[in-house]
Design a protein around this motif. Structure first.
Motif, PDB file in Angstrom:
ATOM      1  N   ARG A   1       1.279 -10.663  -1.916  1.00  0.00           N
ATOM      2  CA  ARG A   1      -0.267 -11.008  -2.055  1.00  0.00           C
ATOM      3  C   ARG A   1      -0.440 -11.876  -0.881  1.00  0.00           C
ATOM      4  N   ASN A   2       0.289 -12.638  -0.604  1.00  0.00           N
ATOM      5  CA  ASN A   2       0.207 -13.651   0.456  1.00  0.00           C
ATOM      6  C   ASN A   2       0.439 -13.320   1.658  1.00  0.00           C
ATOM      7  N   TYR A   3       1.357 -12.432   2.111  1.00  0.00           N
ATOM      8  CA  TYR A   3       1.751 -12.214   3.284  1.00  0.00           C
ATOM      9  C   TYR A   3       1.590 -10.499   3.674  1.00  0.00           C
ATOM     10  N   LEU A   4       2.330  -9.652   2.748  1.00  0.00           N
ATOM     11  CA  LEU A   4       2.385  -8.103   3.325  1.00  0.00           C
ATOM     12  C   LEU A   4       0.813  -7.821   3.155  1.00  0.00           C
ATOM     13  N   LEU A   5       0.265  -7.770   1.944  1.00  0.00           N
ATOM     14  CA  LEU A   5      -1.110  -7.096   1.874  1.00  0.00           C
ATOM     15  C   LEU A   5      -2.277  -7.801   2.981  1.00  0.00           C
ATOM     16  N   PRO A   6      -2.407  -9.178   2.994  1.00  0.00           N
ATOM     17  CA  PRO A   6      -3.494  -9.840   3.771  1.00  0.00           C
ATOM     18  C   PRO A   6      -3.157  -9.341   5.331  1.00  0.00           C
ATOM     19  N   GLN A   7      -1.877  -9.053   5.901  1.00  0.00           N
ATOM     20  CA  GLN A   7      -1.519  -8.705   7.076  1.00  0.00           C
ATOM     21  C   GLN A   7      -1.438  -7.372   7.578  1.00  0.00           C
ATOM     22  N   GLY A   8      -1.802  -6.547   6.339  1.00  0.00           N
ATOM     23  CA  GLY A   8      -1.834  -4.975   6.549  1.00  0.00           C
ATOM     24  C   GLY A   8      -0.495  -4.589   6.903  1.00  0.00           C
ATOM     25  N   LYS A   9       0.534  -5.155   6.501  1.00  0.00           N
ATOM     26  CA  LYS A   9       1.963  -4.791   6.798  1.00  0.00           C
ATOM     27  C   LYS A   9       2.434  -3.838   5.502  1.00  0.00           C
ATOM     28  N   ALA A  10       1.574  -3.761   4.417  1.00  0.00           N
ATOM     29  CA  ALA A  10       2.126  -2.860   3.267  1.00  0.00           C
ATOM     30  C   ALA A  10       0.746  -2.543   2.477  1.00  0.00           C
TER      31      ALA A  10
ATOM     32  N   MET B   1       6.449  -6.643  -7.622  1.00  0.00           N
ATOM     33  CA  MET B   1       5.466  -5.549  -7.133  1.00  0.00           C
ATOM     34  C   MET B   1       6.104  -4.723  -6.139  1.00  0.00           C
ATOM     35  N   GLU B   2       5.834  -3.282  -6.286  1.00  0.00           N
ATOM     36  CA  GLU B   2       6.355  -2.392  -5.621  1.00  0.00           C
ATOM     37  C   GLU B   2       5.160  -2.012  -4.410  1.00  0.00           C
ATOM     38  N   VAL B   3       5.808  -2.013  -3.275  1.00  0.00           N
ATOM     39  CA  VAL B   3       4.777  -1.668  -1.946  1.00  0.00           C
ATOM     40  C   VAL B   3       5.240  -0.897  -1.157  1.00  0.00           C
ATOM     41  N   ILE B   4       4.345  -0.278  -0.409  1.00  0.00           N
ATOM     42  CA  ILE B   4       4.676   0.888   0.627  1.00  0.00           C
ATOM     43  C   ILE B   4       4.762   0.257   2.004  1.00  0.00           C
ATOM     44  N   LEU B   5       5.691  -0.053   2.866  1.00  0.00           N
ATOM     45  CA  LEU B   5       5.709  -0.639   3.765  1.00  0.00           C
ATOM     46  C   LEU B   5       4.914   0.391   5.024  1.00  0.00           C
ATOM     47  N   LEU B   6       4.068  -0.295   5.770  1.00  0.00           N
ATOM     48  CA  LEU B   6       3.389   0.367   6.887  1.00  0.00           C
ATOM     49  C   LEU B   6       4.068   0.017   8.130  1.00  0.00           C
ATOM     50  N   GLU B   7       5.272  -0.803   8.040  1.00  0.00           N
ATOM     51  CA  GLU B   7       5.935  -1.001   9.516  1.00  0.00           C
ATOM     52  C   GLU B   7       7.040  -1.714   9.043  1.00  0.00           C
ATOM     53  N   ARG B   8       7.953  -1.558  10.122  1.00  0.00           N
ATOM     54  CA  ARG B   8       9.585  -1.826   9.680  1.00  0.00           C
ATOM     55  C   ARG B   8       9.444  -3.546   9.588  1.00  0.00           C
ATOM     56  N   ILE B   9       9.994  -3.968   8.704  1.00  0.00           N
ATOM     57  CA  ILE B   9      10.229  -5.363   8.067  1.00  0.00           C
ATOM     58  C   ILE B   9      11.554  -5.554   8.229  1.00  0.00           C
ATOM     59  N   ALA B  10      12.083  -6.801   8.855  1.00  0.00           N
ATOM     60  CA  ALA B  10      13.325  -6.986   9.091  1.00  0.00           C
ATOM     61  C   ALA B  10      13.834  -7.600   7.471  1.00  0.00           C
ATOM     62  N   LYS B  11      15.026  -7.214   7.112  1.00  0.00           N
ATOM     63  CA  LYS B  11      15.527  -7.531   6.118  1.00  0.00           C
ATOM     64  C   LYS B  11      14.712  -6.737   4.755  1.00  0.00           C
ATOM     65  N   LEU B  12      14.014  -6.157   4.863  1.00  0.00           N
ATOM     66  CA  LEU B  12      13.178  -5.429   3.788  1.00  0.00           C
ATOM     67  C   LEU B  12      13.193  -3.929   3.819  1.00  0.00           C
ATOM     68  N   GLY B  13      12.844  -3.476   4.903  1.00  0.00           N
ATOM     69  CA  GLY B  13      13.079  -1.935   5.093  1.00  0.00           C
ATOM     70  C   GLY B  13      12.238  -1.216   5.889  1.00  0.00           C
ATOM     71  N   GLN B  14      12.208  -0.118   6.123  1.00  0.00           N
ATOM     72  CA  GLN B  14      11.738   0.727   7.434  1.00  0.00           C
ATOM     73  C   GLN B  14      10.287   1.159   6.996  1.00  0.00           C
ATOM     74  N   MET B  15       9.578   1.706   7.769  1.00  0.00           N
ATOM     75  CA  MET B  15       8.114   2.058   7.514  1.00  0.00           C
ATOM     76  C   MET B  15       8.207   3.312   6.635  1.00  0.00           C
ATOM     77  N   GLY B  16       7.363   3.289   5.578  1.00  0.00           N
ATOM     78  CA  GLY B  16       7.175   4.397   4.575  1.00  0.00           C
ATOM     79  C   GLY B  16       8.137   4.243   3.369  1.00  0.00           C
ATOM     80  N   GLU B  17       8.949   3.169   3.445  1.00  0.00           N
ATOM     81  CA  GLU B  17       9.847   3.046   2.143  1.00  0.00           C
ATOM     82  C   GLU B  17       8.832   2.273   1.295  1.00  0.00           C
ATOM     83  N   THR B  18       9.203   2.496  -0.140  1.00  0.00           N
ATOM     84  CA  THR B  18       8.683   1.890  -1.212  1.00  0.00           C
ATOM     85  C   THR B  18       9.734   0.970  -1.647  1.00  0.00           C
ATOM     86  N   VAL B  19       9.391  -0.438  -1.521  1.00  0.00           N
ATOM     87  CA  VAL B  19      10.386  -1.524  -1.697  1.00  0.00           C
ATOM     88  C   VAL B  19       9.721  -2.366  -2.823  1.00  0.00           C
TER      89      VAL B  19
END
Length: 191
Positions: free
Chosen positions: A27-36, A1-19
């Protein structure tokens, strides 16, 4: 799944990057916590509209984390635990204990910010890494000892687990033949 990061996440990417990430992680971490956000046209335009507020909020969190890091830098915390003569703890010091120790000193750190791959199971000086923000990381020293007096001695550099510290014996003076000599004849058995 491709997501847009809303904050910098270690070993994943910077804010605004599509990863591209695994579906379960999104589904279980990034989206529920509002990080992407899911990467689609509507969410990309939404991110661009909110980019300034997200960057301001991130900068504020980073400055708060930096203040805590400045206050914690170079500090050592004493942990008193029961231990055997060899220095092995009867229990352990886990991330939960580190959070409690820091809270007692007035620092608000959550358990997921403490990087402790394995619980501490022996007395001594241990470095524990704290991730206060994606861009702010520091190490604090835990002085695990059986008493406050031992903690002071440990802080000065004394080893509390050597034979010298435990038994009052110089390790260099110990030789295996002092303990067991199989060639020695037993007294009183030659009759």
């Amino acid at each position: 799944m491709e997501v847009i990061l809303l904050e910098r996440i270690a070993k994943l990417g910077q804010m605004g990057e599509t990863v591209k990430v695994r579906d379960g992680f999104a589904r279980n971490y990034l989206l529920p916590q509002g990080k992407a956000l899911r990467a689609n046209a509507a969410n990309k335009s939404r991110f661009e509209a909110e980019r300034a507020t997200l960057e301001a909020r991130n900068l504020e969190r980073k400055s708060e984390a930096q203040k805590v890091a400045d206050a914690l830098s170079g500090k050592s915390f004493v942990v008193v635990r029961s231990a055997g003569e060899t220095g092995q703890l009867y229990g352990s010091v886990a991330a939960r204990d580190v959070v409690d120790i820091l809270a007692a000193e007035g620092f608000n750190v959550s358990r997921n910010q403490v990087e402790l791959n394995q619980p501490i199971k022996s007395i001594g000086l241990h470095q524990v890494t704290l991730h206060l923000h994606a861009e702010v990381e520091l190490a604090v020293e835990l002085n695990v000892a059986r008493s406050a007096e031992e903690a002071e001695r440990q802080a000065k550099g004394e080893s509390l687990t050597s034979a010298d510290a435990i038994y009052g014996v110089d390790e260099d003076a110990l030789r295996p033949e002092d303990f067991f000599n199989p060639d020695a004849e037993l007294e009183g058995e030659q009759e």
